[in-house]
Design a protein around this motif. Structure first.
Motif, PDB file in Angstrom:
ATOM      1  N   LYS A   1      10.762  13.221   6.503  1.00  0.00           N
ATOM      2  CA  LYS A   1      12.118  12.946   6.980  1.00  0.00           C
ATOM      3  C   LYS A   1      12.830  11.906   6.121  1.00  0.00           C
ATOM      4  CE  LYS A   1      10.703  13.967  11.731  1.00  0.00           C
ATOM      5  NZ  LYS A   1      10.589  13.455  13.129  1.00  0.00           N
ATOM      6  N   GLY A   2      12.204  11.545   5.021  1.00  0.00           N
ATOM      7  CA  GLY A   2      12.833  10.583   4.127  1.00  0.00           C
ATOM      8  C   GLY A   2      12.554   9.144   4.478  1.00  0.00           C
ATOM      9  N   THR A   3      11.718   8.893   5.500  1.00  0.00           N
ATOM     10  CA  THR A   3      11.372   7.530   5.873  1.00  0.00           C
ATOM     11  C   THR A   3      10.396   6.950   4.852  1.00  0.00           C
ATOM     12  OG1 THR A   3      11.650   8.111   8.199  1.00  0.00           O
ATOM     13  CG2 THR A   3      10.461   6.067   7.699  1.00  0.00           C
ATOM     14  N   VAL A   4      10.680   5.699   4.436  1.00  0.00           N
ATOM     15  CA  VAL A   4       9.894   5.094   3.362  1.00  0.00           C
ATOM     16  C   VAL A   4       8.983   4.009   3.921  1.00  0.00           C
ATOM     17  CG1 VAL A   4       9.980   3.817   1.197  1.00  0.00           C
ATOM     18  CG2 VAL A   4      11.703   5.576   1.688  1.00  0.00           C
ATOM     19  N   LEU A   5       7.708   4.067   3.515  1.00  0.00           N
ATOM     20  CA  LEU A   5       6.736   3.029   3.824  1.00  0.00           C
ATOM     21  C   LEU A   5       6.455   2.271   2.537  1.00  0.00           C
ATOM     22  CD1 LEU A   5       4.528   1.813   5.801  1.00  0.00           C
ATOM     23  CD2 LEU A   5       2.956   3.455   4.754  1.00  0.00           C
ATOM     24  N   HIS A   6       6.736   0.959   2.540  1.00  0.00           N
ATOM     25  CA  HIS A   6       6.497   0.121   1.364  1.00  0.00           C
ATOM     26  C   HIS A   6       5.142  -0.585   1.512  1.00  0.00           C
ATOM     27  CE1 HIS A   6      10.478   0.468  -0.514  1.00  0.00           C
ATOM     28  NE2 HIS A   6      10.963   0.500   0.726  1.00  0.00           N
ATOM     29  N   VAL A   7       4.344  -0.555   0.436  1.00  0.00           N
ATOM     30  CA  VAL A   7       3.009  -1.172   0.462  1.00  0.00           C
ATOM     31  C   VAL A   7       2.809  -1.988  -0.810  1.00  0.00           C
ATOM     32  CG1 VAL A   7       0.512  -0.801   0.622  1.00  0.00           C
ATOM     33  CG2 VAL A   7       2.073   0.783   1.773  1.00  0.00           C
TER      34      VAL A   7
ATOM     35  N   GLY B   1      -2.498 -16.861 -11.414  1.00  0.00           N
ATOM     36  CA  GLY B   1      -3.856 -16.758 -11.917  1.00  0.00           C
ATOM     37  C   GLY B   1      -4.149 -15.467 -12.649  1.00  0.00           C
ATOM     38  N   GLY B   2      -3.112 -14.605 -12.788  1.00  0.00           N
ATOM     39  CA  GLY B   2      -3.304 -13.341 -13.470  1.00  0.00           C
ATOM     40  C   GLY B   2      -3.819 -12.228 -12.588  1.00  0.00           C
ATOM     41  N   ASN B   3      -3.858 -12.429 -11.257  1.00  0.00           N
ATOM     42  CA  ASN B   3      -4.335 -11.398 -10.345  1.00  0.00           C
ATOM     43  C   ASN B   3      -3.235 -10.385 -10.060  1.00  0.00           C
ATOM     44  OD1 ASN B   3      -7.031 -12.622  -9.569  1.00  0.00           O
ATOM     45  ND2 ASN B   3      -5.625 -14.297  -9.043  1.00  0.00           N
ATOM     46  N   PRO B   4      -3.513  -9.097 -10.212  1.00  0.00           N
ATOM     47  CA  PRO B   4      -2.464  -8.091 -10.036  1.00  0.00           C
ATOM     48  C   PRO B   4      -2.256  -7.723  -8.564  1.00  0.00           C
ATOM     49  CG  PRO B   4      -4.482  -7.020 -10.713  1.00  0.00           C
ATOM     50  CD  PRO B   4      -4.773  -8.498 -10.713  1.00  0.00           C
ATOM     51  N   THR B   5      -0.997  -7.427  -8.239  1.00  0.00           N
ATOM     52  CA  THR B   5      -0.639  -6.836  -6.957  1.00  0.00           C
ATOM     53  C   THR B   5       0.031  -5.500  -7.246  1.00  0.00           C
ATOM     54  OG1 THR B   5      -0.375  -8.948  -5.805  1.00  0.00           O
ATOM     55  CG2 THR B   5       0.791  -7.037  -4.893  1.00  0.00           C
ATOM     56  N   PHE B   6      -0.522  -4.429  -6.694  1.00  0.00           N
ATOM     57  CA  PHE B   6      -0.005  -3.080  -6.927  1.00  0.00           C
ATOM     58  C   PHE B   6       1.011  -2.733  -5.843  1.00  0.00           C
ATOM     59  CE2 PHE B   6      -4.365  -3.220  -8.561  1.00  0.00           C
ATOM     60  CZ  PHE B   6      -4.139  -2.856  -9.887  1.00  0.00           C
ATOM     61  N   ALA B   7       2.138  -2.172  -6.274  1.00  0.00           N
ATOM     62  CA  ALA B   7       3.202  -1.799  -5.335  1.00  0.00           C
ATOM     63  C   ALA B   7       3.411  -0.293  -5.383  1.00  0.00           C
ATOM     64  CB  ALA B   7       4.498  -2.524  -5.676  1.00  0.00           C
ATOM     65  N   TYR B   8       3.547   0.320  -4.222  1.00  0.00           N
ATOM     66  CA  TYR B   8       3.821   1.754  -4.157  1.00  0.00           C
ATOM     67  C   TYR B   8       4.506   2.052  -2.838  1.00  0.00           C
ATOM     68  CZ  TYR B   8      -0.883   1.251  -2.059  1.00  0.00           C
ATOM     69  OH  TYR B   8      -1.965   0.835  -1.340  1.00  0.00           O
ATOM     70  N   ARG B   9       5.095   3.234  -2.755  1.00  0.00           N
ATOM     71  CA  ARG B   9       5.768   3.615  -1.527  1.00  0.00           C
ATOM     72  C   ARG B   9       5.405   5.035  -1.138  1.00  0.00           C
ATOM     73  NH1 ARG B   9      12.172   4.546  -2.852  1.00  0.00           N
ATOM     74  NH2 ARG B   9      11.923   6.078  -4.524  1.00  0.00           N
ATOM     75  N   HIS B  10       5.438   5.246   0.160  1.00  0.00           N
ATOM     76  CA  HIS B  10       5.115   6.549   0.737  1.00  0.00           C
ATOM     77  C   HIS B  10       6.362   7.054   1.464  1.00  0.00           C
ATOM     78  CE1 HIS B  10       2.483   9.405   3.072  1.00  0.00           C
ATOM     79  NE2 HIS B  10       3.502   9.282   3.923  1.00  0.00           N
ATOM     80  N   VAL B  11       6.712   8.315   1.231  1.00  0.00           N
ATOM     81  CA  VAL B  11       7.904   8.907   1.854  1.00  0.00           C
ATOM     82  C   VAL B  11       7.452  10.063   2.738  1.00  0.00           C
ATOM     83  CG1 VAL B  11      10.156   9.954   1.476  1.00  0.00           C
ATOM     84  CG2 VAL B  11       9.253   8.305  -0.180  1.00  0.00           C
ATOM     85  N   ASP B  12       7.821  10.018   4.045  1.00  0.00           N
ATOM     86  CA  ASP B  12       7.424  11.128   4.911  1.00  0.00           C
ATOM     87  C   ASP B  12       8.407  12.287   4.783  1.00  0.00           C
ATOM     88  OD1 ASP B  12       9.680  10.479   6.344  1.00  0.00           O
ATOM     89  OD2 ASP B  12       8.620   9.966   8.195  1.00  0.00           O
TER      90      ASP B  12
END
Length: 1019
Positions: A888-894, A875-886
């Motif tokens: 210690k190098g641990t990655v949170l995907h959102v 339908g043309g609705n956007p989903t934004f993707a980003y990641r957070h790194v603490d």
């Protein structure tokens, strides 16, 4: 002539032979007498009032004329029937008697006995009144020392209870006490004493309440005005601007010219001298800019006061064929007894001979910065508009004014130094000729009294005003001396541009009023303000003022299409009963606008100058400032009915009115989402019942006829209709739009059935790497790719992207609707090892998470956050993707997908997240913040609560944001106090892959009934 007044005139004229008083002989208003001792005529002050009304706060009871007030005159009855008079009275006893035209016994229309320490409302017996002119006599006798108040109302055969309109009252000229003209002259003299800044040199008694009036700050005048213009101005201010209050200070002989030359040399050195720029202008661009400025000069209202002839101060004829009656200075409510009336002009002169467009534009942005007590307001124009206007104004050149520095005089500095310094010290003799002239000029602006009215600072040190020998006591003994002499000696005293009329009024005030303040206290202030700030050049009030017909026609010719039906500003008649105090403050002080599309702008004179008016306008009508609280107790059922009534299936308000920033389809009336913030409830009900009565000639239709609404909803009950619409409008900006009113398509950036997406510059913190998304339902969001956060959401139209591209470009795009939600500052996600919350405040300022750096600085560290782009669904609705790194190098995907949702009472932003939390870690979302402590709807707030709890965050004013969450088991709300002030609400998630939905409901009012009407969080 409007229809109501025309009908009144026809009835009265056709039956005038039946009346003891010919209505054609009546003059507007009642004769009011204020007295401290009715037995002593000298203790009584007279003036004309539009009606019998006043409010006098206790702190103003030191003013004379408070023990007894009477109003006498006539009341015109047009429609026969039953009438009931009522009065709200505090602080004394009130009585209104009316005498029938046939000479029958006087009737007591209403009587209110004095009640201690409280206001009392009494309704008189119904009176059967035939058409005619009735003599009226009202009296108020003070019984206590507290607040005093009289508010007189009536109701009749075809109208609800209302303040009696001014045009039903009148008086005969022969009945005016002979002292009335003297008292009007006294009021005018006080006004002139203030406007000419007399107290700057001649001390006024303590507590006099005289208004300050100073000239512009001259500390940097040298970079604002050409030396040659300064010389011409000082030679004869009235030759440059004939309406100026600036006096002539220098004689036309050789000594006067030399003194003037010295002052010009000194003033030009203060930040100057100003010289013509060396660059060659782009003539084509400047001509186009000047032409735009020419239109702005008319459409914004500048021409109403400058270079325009307002309505002549004459009374309107009774018939178009009758010659106009001569202007009656004493009979004007707002002319203060002067023959000039309440309207006036101020010629600007040839500004191109004074300054340059860039300099003038800088002044026009904020005139009060240069002259806090001045009469030039800010007009709410943007930077491009003020430059266009300045270029137009600077096109005018006076050939008689040489902008260059004068070439000297026949006398030298040493020739006039003894008369300035007495005996110059040795240091003066060592100065160069140029420096001698400046030293003489500096001394002269003190001696001549310039610094009594103008601030002058040099190297951070202000020059000190002198105390003149001619003091107030001397003026009281001989008011024809000094400045007020018939032919003052300009070599000895300032020569003000006074006429015989103004000189006489000033003498009257000095002789009789300087020791005492105005006898009517706060009641006087709005009247003086109307004349002081030329309010009636645009507005009408009680039959006086208004934009001249010729200017109105020019405004229509040059204005935009949506302005063509309404170039006139709102009437000020009855504004005290109509306007909410807080809204009037916004309009007068903060640039509030109910018609932001109108070309005509409301001048901003500053709080120090007009801050008293919102209350004073209520006082003068006998009412009180209202509460800022908007009460909306109805449930969503009544709100739904109100929404229907406003739409195409109801009364069709959307055909003429904007609502919540969305333009109507036709003639544009005030935004109805501002209704309850702007106007009082009683006035709204009277307006809905009979708009023609409140504003004769208005285009607003009458929906209720014969006590029945034409729309059958709510049983066609007009009372319920008005209540339902009031409660709906009380939702304020962001309310759900009525049926039939949709955000227009293709407003700069079109939103069709698919979302519109634009990478652009956005304001309010969304930044230069913003992604704006407009959804077909009228919800819009701004995503900040620099900090990977949803910055804010607004409803209504999408974007005006023209600022990004027009002119030099680079300016932020403009959201075209009210903002309903804003996210906390900084990247909103964090990861921790424990259940203790992270420091989001520190993270918001960390460049590693996208926080900004000072100009010229660069970040060379390791980024801890990364925006990974967006994808589109079918339908043309956007989903934004980003990641957070603490750390210690641990990655949170959102992944985040925003969308809009609506209920009957609120608009909502839905944020759907897909979050992958690393093993053994906790993820945190900074979900919201508020100034006040958050609460839990239907429960007790704890520091930590299940995510099923509904959180209520108080917002600015009385608004609220409600947080609903749909999250996996174990998800927790954490409410914490922020360092400093305010509160934060965080959502904590455990390890694993989680689907989370958060809805931010934007409520226009923190009301439990509205919250109950929201959809369940699980839906």
């Amino acid at each position: 002539m409007n229809r109501l007044l025309l009908s009144l005139w026809i009835v009265l004229v056709c039956t005038s032979s039946l009346f003891a008083v010919d209505p054609r002989e009546l003059k507007p208003g009642l004769i009011a007498a204020y007295s401290d001792d009715p037995s002593k005529p000298s203790a009584t002050r007279y003036r004309l009032e539009p009606a019998a009304a006043f409010t006098m706060p206790a702190n103003e009871r030191s003013y004379p004329g408070r023990k007894s007030v009477t109003w006498t005159g006539y009341l015109q009855i047009v429609t026969p029937g039953n009438y009931a008079f009522s009065a709200t009275v505090q602080g004394g006893e009130f009585r209104l008697n009316i005498s029938p035209p046939d000479g029958a016994k006087d009737l007591v229309a209403v009587y209110v006995p004095a009640q201690p320490n409280r206001a009392v409302t009494a309704i008189g017996n119904e009176l059967v009144l035939a058409p005619g002119v009735y003599r009226v006599a009202a009296s108020f006798l003070t019984r206590e020392v507290g607040d005093s108040r009289v508010e007189l109302l009536w109701q009749g055969p075809d109208f609800k209870r209302e303040p009696i309109p001014y045009f039903f009252f009148g008086h005969l000229e022969k009945d005016r006490p002979k002292e009335l003209a003297n008292h009007e002259r006294l009021a005018f003299g006080k006004f002139l004493f203030e406007e000419n800044g007399c107290k700057n040199c001649h001390a006024a008694p303590a507590g006099s309440g005289l208004v300050d009036r100073t000239g512009p700050d001259l500390s940097e005048i040298g970079k604002r005005a050409y030396p040659g213009w300064l010389d011409a101005w000082l030679a004869d201010p009235t030759a440059i601007r004939k309406q100026t209050t600036m006096p002539k200070l220098f004689a036309d002989d050789a000594k006067g010219r030399a003194e003037r030359f010295a002052v010009v040399q000194y003033l030009s050195s203060l930040g100057g001298p100003l010289v013509d720029p060396l660059r060659v202008p782009n003539v084509r661009d400047e001509v186009q800019s000047s032409n735009r400025g020419k239109s702005l000069f008319v459409t914004t209202g500048c021409a109403a006061c400058h270079a325009n002839k307002p309505n002549a101060p004459t009374k309107k004829p009774r018939d178009d064929d009758d010659p106009p009656a001569p202007f009656d200075a004493v009979g004007s409510f707002y002319g203060l007894g002067s023959s000039a009336g309440p309207q006036g002009t101020y010629d600007l002169g040839a500004l191109g001979s004074k300054t340059q467009p860039a300099i003038l534009a800088n002044y026009l942005r904020d005139p009060l910065k240069t002259n806090p007590h001045g009469r030039m307001p800010a007009m709410g124009l943007n930077n491009n508009e003020v430059l266009d206007l300045a270029r137009f104004l600077c096109r005018t050149i006076d050939a008689k004014v040489d902008r260059k520095n004068p070439q000297g005089t026949a006398l030298q500095p040493d020739d006039i130094a003894p008369g300035v310094f007495g005996k110059p010290d040795g240091a003066f003799g060592k100065l160069s000729v140029e420096e001698k002239w400046k030293a003489l000029g500096k001394k002269l602006i003190v001696q001549k009294g310039c610094v009594n009215c103008h601030s002058v600072s040099e190297h951070g040190k202000s020059l000190t005003a002198v105390t003149f020998q001619l003091k107030r006591e001397d003026l009281s003994k001989n008011s024809s001396a000094g400045c007020l002499a018939d032919k003052p000696d300009v070599a000895k005293v300032p020569t003000f541009p006074l006429t015989a009329e103004t000189r006489s009024a000033l003498r009257t005030f000095i002789q009789r009023g300087l020791r005492a303040v105005d006898p009517v206290g706060s009641v006087h202030d709005p009247r003086a303000a109307m004349k002081r700030f030329l309010c009636l050049n645009c507005h009408t009030k009680d039959g006086e003022g208004g934009i001249a017909a010729e200017l109105a026609d020019r405004m229509k010719q040059l204005g935009r299409v949506e302005n063509l039906d309404s170039v006139q500003p709102p009437r000020l008649t009855g504004i005290g009963h109509k306007g909410r105090t807080a809204w009037l403050e916004q309009v007068l002080i903060s640039g509030g606008r109910a018609r932001p599309w109108m070309g005509l702008h409301m001048p901003q004179y500053g709080k120090d100058n007009v801050g008293f008016l919102p209350k004073a306008l209520a006082y003068v009508e006998g009412t009180l400032p209202d509460s800022n609280e908007i009460v909306a107790k109805a449930g969503t059922k009544l709100l739904t009915e109100g929404r229907t009534l406003a739409g195409k299936n109801g009364h069709g308000c959307i055909a003429c009115h904007d609502i919540s920033g969305v333009a109507s389809g036709g003639t544009r009336g005030p935004d109805l989402a501002l209704t309850t913030a702007r106007i009082r409830r009683d006035w709204f009900d009277r307006w809905m019942d009979n708009p023609q009565r409140l504003a004769p000639g208005t285009q607003m239709p009458q929906y209720y006829l014969g006590g029945k609404a034409q729309i059958p909803l709510l049983g066609g009950d007009p009372v319920k209709h008005s209540e339902a619409m009031w409660e709906y409008f009380a939702l304020g900006p962001g309310l759900p739009l009525p049926i039939g009113l949709e955000p227009p398509k293709g407003v700069v950036i079109a939103v069709t059935d698919r979302p519109a997406i634009l990478r652009t510059f956005m304001p309010d913190g969304a930044g230069t790497r913003a992604i704006a998304v407009g959804y077909s339902g009228g919800m819009n969001v701004a995503f900040d790719a620099t900090q990977a956060r949803l910055a804010y959401a607004w409803v209504g139209n999408f974007l005006d992207a023209s600022p990004v591209w027009t002119n030099r470009g680079g300016a932020p795009a403009k959201p075209l609707g009210p903002k309903i939600w804003a996210g906390p500052n900084g990247h909103p996600w964090a990861v921790t090892d424990s259940q203790s919350p992270p420091d989001f405040a520190k993270q918001a300022t960390d460049p590693a998470f996208g926080a900004g750096l000072p100009e010229g600085k660069a970040f060379h560290g390791e980024p801890r956050m990364q925006f990974e782009g967006y994808t589109l669904d079918a339908g043309g609705n956007p989903t934004f993707a980003y990641r957070h790194v603490d750390g210690k190098g641990t990655v949170l995907h959102v992944e985040e997908t925003p969308a809009g949702v609506k209920s009957a009472a609120a608009a909502g932003l839905v944020r759907k997240f897909r979050v992958v939390v690393p093993a053994g870690r906790f993820a945190w979302l900074d979900a919201g913040e508020s100034d006040k402590e958050p609460r839990v709807f239907g429960g007790k707030r704890e520091a930590e609560m299940p995510a099923t709890a509904r959180i209520v965050l108080s917002q600015s004013g009385s608004k609220a944001t409600v947080l609903d969450a749909s999250a996996p088991s174990g998800a927790t709300w954490v409410v914490m106090k922020k360092s400093g002030s305010g509160w934060s609400v965080l959502l904590r998630l455990g390890e694993g892959s989680s689907a989370v939905t958060i809805t931010h409901w934007a409520l226009p009012k923190d009301d439990d009934d509205l919250i109950r009407g929201l959809p369940s969080p699980t839906k």
